[in-house]
Design an enzyme around this catalytic site. Structure first.
Site, PDB file in Angstrom:
ATOM      1  N   CYS A   8       0.864  -1.189   0.000  1.00 44.17           N
ATOM      2  CA  CYS A   8       0.000   0.000   0.000  1.00 44.17           C
ATOM      3  C   CYS A   8       0.895   1.230   0.000  1.00 44.17           C
ATOM      4  O   CYS A   8       2.118   1.118   0.032  1.00 44.17           O
ATOM      5  CB  CYS A   8      -0.975  -0.021   1.166  1.00 44.17           C
ATOM      6  SG  CYS A   8      -0.244   0.290   2.779  1.00 44.17           S
ATOM      7  N   SER A   9       0.282   2.365  -0.018  1.00 44.11           N
ATOM      8  CA  SER A   9       1.048   3.617  -0.128  1.00 44.11           C
ATOM      9  C   SER A   9       2.128   3.734   0.933  1.00 44.11           C
ATOM     10  O   SER A   9       3.272   4.022   0.629  1.00 44.11           O
ATOM     11  CB  SER A   9       0.118   4.820  -0.060  1.00 44.11           C
ATOM     12  OG  SER A   9      -0.733   4.824  -1.175  1.00 44.11           O
TER      13      SER A   9
END
Length: 101
Positions: A8-9
């Site tokens: 994820c980010s």
């Protein structure tokens, strides 16, 4: 043992999802290793994984991850946004396992 990598980010938002996936795997008697990393570390972790699932907020990077993962023969997909939002570990685990079939 199957190795499932989530990206994820920042690597933070998937930590709860990893816990829920581990609970679901344990309930099913599955031997899996599941971990999450930030997007920039995902490329270095690919070689340790059998499948890569990326957070819905990173779907625009899917082709880039697929290109890198193709060299290792690792399937890549985007985590379903509804399952991600609900932190539905069983649904995400099932998705990862379906990619390995």
């Amino acid at each position: 043992m199957k190795h499932i990598l989530l990206a994820c980010s920042s690597g933070m938002s998937t930590s709860l999802l990893v816990s829920k996936m581990e609970e679901a795997a344990s309930a099913k008697g599955l031997d899996v290793k599941i971990w999450a990393v930030a997007q920039d570390k995902a490329f270095t972790e690919l070689g340790k994984a059998n499948v890569l699932l990326i957070g819905p907020q990173m779907r625009f990077l899917k082709k880039k991850f697929e290109k890198a993962a193709a060299e290792e023969g690792i399937p890549v997909d985007v985590i379903d946004p509804v399952a991600y939002g609900r932190v539905d570990g069983e649904a995400v685990l099932d998705k990862a396992l379906s990619l390995l079939s």
